[in-house]
Design an enzyme around this catalytic site. Sequence first.
Site, PDB file in Angstrom:
ATOM      1  CE  LYS A  66      27.099  -5.495  -5.550  1.00 19.39           C
ATOM      2  NZ  LYS A  66      27.480  -4.497  -6.570  1.00 19.39           N
ATOM      3  CG  HIS A  91       3.065   3.975   8.699  1.00 16.23           C
ATOM      4  ND1 HIS A  91       3.216   4.806   7.608  1.00 16.23           N
ATOM      5  CD2 HIS A  91       2.655   2.779   8.203  1.00 16.23           C
ATOM      6  CE1 HIS A  91       2.898   4.119   6.505  1.00 16.23           C
ATOM      7  NE2 HIS A  91       2.553   2.903   6.843  1.00 16.23           N
ATOM      8  NE  ARG A 109       6.926   0.718   5.273  1.00 15.30           N
ATOM      9  CZ  ARG A 109       5.708   0.196   5.123  1.00 15.30           C
ATOM     10  NH1 ARG A 109       5.557  -1.061   4.742  1.00 15.30           N
ATOM     11  NH2 ARG A 109       4.638   0.932   5.320  1.00 15.30           N
ATOM     12  NE  ARG A 142      -1.527  -2.435   2.783  1.00 13.19           N
ATOM     13  CZ  ARG A 142      -1.748  -3.691   2.435  1.00 13.19           C
ATOM     14  NH1 ARG A 142      -2.903  -4.018   1.912  1.00 13.19           N
ATOM     15  NH2 ARG A 142      -0.841  -4.626   2.607  1.00 13.19           N
ATOM     16  CB  THR A 143       3.346   2.572   2.398  1.00 11.68           C
ATOM     17  OG1 THR A 143       2.528   2.065   3.447  1.00 11.68           O
ATOM     18  CG2 THR A 143       3.888   3.933   2.769  1.00 11.68           C
TER      19      THR A 143
HETATM   20  N1   CP Z   1      -0.483  -0.099   5.886  1.00 13.28           N
HETATM   21  C1   CP Z   1       0.737  -0.270   5.322  1.00 13.28           C
HETATM   22  O1   CP Z   1       1.715   0.401   5.647  1.00 13.28           O
HETATM   23  O2   CP Z   1       0.763  -1.245   4.354  1.00 13.28           O
HETATM   24  P1   CP Z   1       2.067  -1.700   3.532  1.00 13.28           P
HETATM   25  O3   CP Z   1       3.007  -2.333   4.532  1.00 13.28           O
HETATM   26  O4   CP Z   1       1.569  -2.683   2.500  1.00 13.28           O
HETATM   27  O5   CP Z   1       2.676  -0.477   2.921  1.00 13.28           O
END
Ligand code: CP
Length: 308
Positions: free
Chosen positions: A82, A132, A104, A54-55
Amino acid sequence: HRHLIGIKGLSPLDIGILLDKAEEAIAFNRSREKKNSVLRGLTQINLFFEASTRTQASFELAGKRLGADVMNMSVGNSSVKKGETLIDTAMTLNAMHPDVLVIRHSSAGAAALLSQKVACSVINAGDGAHEHPTQALLDALTIRQAKGRLDNIVVAICGDILHSRVARSNIILLNTMGARVRVVGPATLLPAGIRDMSVEVYDSMEEGLKGADVVMMLRLQRERMSGSFVPSVREYFHFWGLDAEKLKAAKEDALVMHPGPMNRGVEIATDVADGPQSVIERQVEMGVAVRMAVMETLMLSENGGPRA
Ligand code: CP
């Protein structure tokens, strides 16, 4: 450069402005011609050290719809394999003059660290169990759209709070906006400092869901647990999984939310996930709008030009 590292530090006004801006993008995203040139000429790099559907997809679409050039770093095929460090990887990309880095990482603090090193905006797309922020914003937009407000809404956040950056960001945002936040889960999956976070803590789904306007389920993050701390799926679902029976304790029109990815039959029953109260797909839709609003806000000055 302006960054979005967490919800912590944002005022109710900041959050309201971002949600209003995101709201404007909803109709745009539903239209046929969903592309403008607001970020034309700017370069966005998505740097995901942890898995994402999603993100990452929504940050990519958000950038493209605003006219930016978007590059997804494929970390699995990069020189991280590496042994290159996070900072060296980021500084390498920084030398190519991106305007925004979306990151992320499994370590809390990774996004803040990068923001001090690189010469562009940094957006936190999830750092360890810390924050988040765009998830909390999209959840807030979903709630506001359905309920018309955020203040005095009773939100029950349920399950694996301990490992959840989504829970942390949501608790901070919802408290900032005047919602009443409950956390519901087994003591083993609550962080030590939870009682200092202005939440009501419940150790039963029936009590915690009573009269709730929103039931927000969280994924059981088994990959972050080990040994005897990993609960059995059957036992977890029995006590903490949201099924139709447990949902009856909440208000009749309560929203059922889940940030995804879902473990069906673990923290949520399939019929509830797909049922009439579920807004899980709506959350995904709001994700693109929110990420557009965040990037536009960070990267453009008041007169609409790119920031120096
Ligand atoms: N909700 C969320 O962060 O989903 P993803 O891990 O798929 O990005």
